[in-house]
Design a protein around this motif. Structure first.
Motif, PDB file in Angstrom:
ATOM      1  N   GLU A 211      36.543  41.312  43.619  1.00  0.00           N
ATOM      2  CA  GLU A 211      36.495  41.207  42.159  1.00  0.00           C
ATOM      3  C   GLU A 211      35.449  42.158  41.583  1.00  0.00           C
ATOM      4  OE1 GLU A 211      35.432  37.914  38.678  1.00  0.00           O
ATOM      5  OE2 GLU A 211      35.803  37.248  40.740  1.00  0.00           O
TER       6      GLU A 211
ATOM      7  N   ASP B 226      36.538  36.615  51.500  1.00  0.00           N
ATOM      8  CA  ASP B 226      36.718  36.224  50.111  1.00  0.00           C
ATOM      9  C   ASP B 226      35.497  35.496  49.563  1.00  0.00           C
ATOM     10  OD1 ASP B 226      39.337  37.245  50.054  1.00  0.00           O
ATOM     11  OD2 ASP B 226      40.130  35.384  50.927  1.00  0.00           O
TER      12      ASP B 226
ATOM     13  N   ARG C 298      32.047  34.403  47.804  1.00  0.00           N
ATOM     14  CA  ARG C 298      31.542  34.700  46.459  1.00  0.00           C
ATOM     15  C   ARG C 298      30.030  34.528  46.409  1.00  0.00           C
ATOM     16  NH1 ARG C 298      35.150  34.968  42.244  1.00  0.00           N
ATOM     17  NH2 ARG C 298      37.322  34.918  42.942  1.00  0.00           N
TER      18      ARG C 298
ATOM     19  N   ILE D 156      31.101  35.784  42.082  1.00  0.00           N
ATOM     20  CA  ILE D 156      32.133  36.810  42.209  1.00  0.00           C
ATOM     21  C   ILE D 156      32.238  37.276  43.655  1.00  0.00           C
ATOM     22  CG2 ILE D 156      31.930  37.595  39.819  1.00  0.00           C
ATOM     23  CD1 ILE D 156      30.207  39.896  40.780  1.00  0.00           C
TER      24      ILE D 156
ATOM     25  N   ARG E  89      36.032  45.187  38.786  1.00  0.00           N
ATOM     26  CA  ARG E  89      35.296  45.205  37.524  1.00  0.00           C
ATOM     27  C   ARG E  89      34.400  46.429  37.406  1.00  0.00           C
ATOM     28  NH1 ARG E  89      33.303  39.001  36.904  1.00  0.00           N
ATOM     29  NH2 ARG E  89      32.064  39.923  35.203  1.00  0.00           N
TER      30      ARG E  89
END
Length: 277
Positions: free
Chosen positions: A200, A158, A160, A196, A204
């Protein structure tokens, strides 16, 4: 009057910076002169590679300020950079603006980030003035992480990353080169405006590009195993895999306002970068 030279002008960052600066640029240094961009002022073109110290010295004679765009990924990239830095110092260059990496450190998780740190040290040791533009991973490259079916696989979890658009990096470089003395001995961290995750980004990109993307987390063993058919070079495998582990570690998640401070506009979003805005 100062003489300004730009390397890597056939690439996106060097070429965009050169076009933005126009007739302020006196010299372009490229491996292939046929790829020199057409810009206002018609600067001189010199042919040299970073690995060729003699050619670089000759190309840089009379140059005061140099934009040194980091070279293409290679096993010997650090030695190429060191050769180019020595050539610049021997040619009498006074100030080097170098495109580095946001996570540059001697023990950076991203293995190629170590090359950038050692290049920075070579520039510091040269006694030339310097400005370091430490950019994050590029937003524009996110689709390139995906396989043909749109799957992005890697050990990032996860984590970023505050990825940045290449055009923002080029605009920041141009801003520094318009008044290089004002930025001597400064280090800028060029990031996007948000951090991000791959999951994600996949969602997108699916919406923005109209084709499916998805992220699949991997273990380290799975990541190396899936990439070994693509390369037998350990340095390359380490670089590919550590791109994901560096993001997974969270060390590249912090955002800064340096892009806005230098360019007077907010950093581009992922969607804007994908549209080439």
């Amino acid at each position: 009057m100062r003489t300004l030279a730009i390397t890597g002008a056939s690439g996106h960052i060097g070429g965009t910076a050169a076009r933005l600066l126009g007739d302020r640029v006196d010299r372009l240094i490229l491996r292939d002169p046929s790829r020199a961009p057409r810009i206002d002022g018609d600067p001189a073109v010199r042919v040299a590679t970073y690995a060729d110290g003699a050619a670089m010295r000759a190309a840089l004679e009379g140059v005061d300020v140099l934009l040194l765009v980091s070279g293409a990924e290679a096993q010997d990239r650090l030695e190429q950079h060191r050769t180019a830095v020595r050539a610049a110092a021997e040619a009498g260059v006074r100030h080097v603006v170098y495109t580095s990496f946001d996570g540059a450190a001697a023990d950076a998780d991203f293995t190629l980030g170590r090359d950038h740190w050692h290049t920075e040290q070579a520039i510091r040791d040269s006694r030339m003035a310097w400005t370091f533009l430490r950019d994050s991973f590029y937003l524009d490259f996110f689709p390139l992480f995906a396989a043909e079916d749109g799957t992005i696989s890697g050990p990032a979890g996860d984590g970023r990353v505050a990825a940045v658009a290449r055009t923002d990096v080029a605009e920041a470089a141009a801003a520094v080169l318009r008044d290089p003395e004002a930025h001597e001995l400064a280090t800028y961290r060029l990031t996007g405006g948000e951090a991000i995750s791959f999951a994600e980004a996949a969602a997108r990109m699916t919406a923005a590009l109209g084709r499916p993307f998805r992220f699949v987390d991997q273990t380290l063993d799975e990541a190396y195993a899936s990439r070994r058919p693509l390369s037998d070079q350990q340095w390359q495998l380490d670089a590919w895999v550590s791109t994901y582990t560096a993001i997974g570690s969270g060390e590249l998640a912090a955002t800064t306002d340096d892009v806005e401070r230098l360019t007077s506009h907010a950093p581009r979003t992922l969607e804007q970068a994908l549209r080439g805005e």
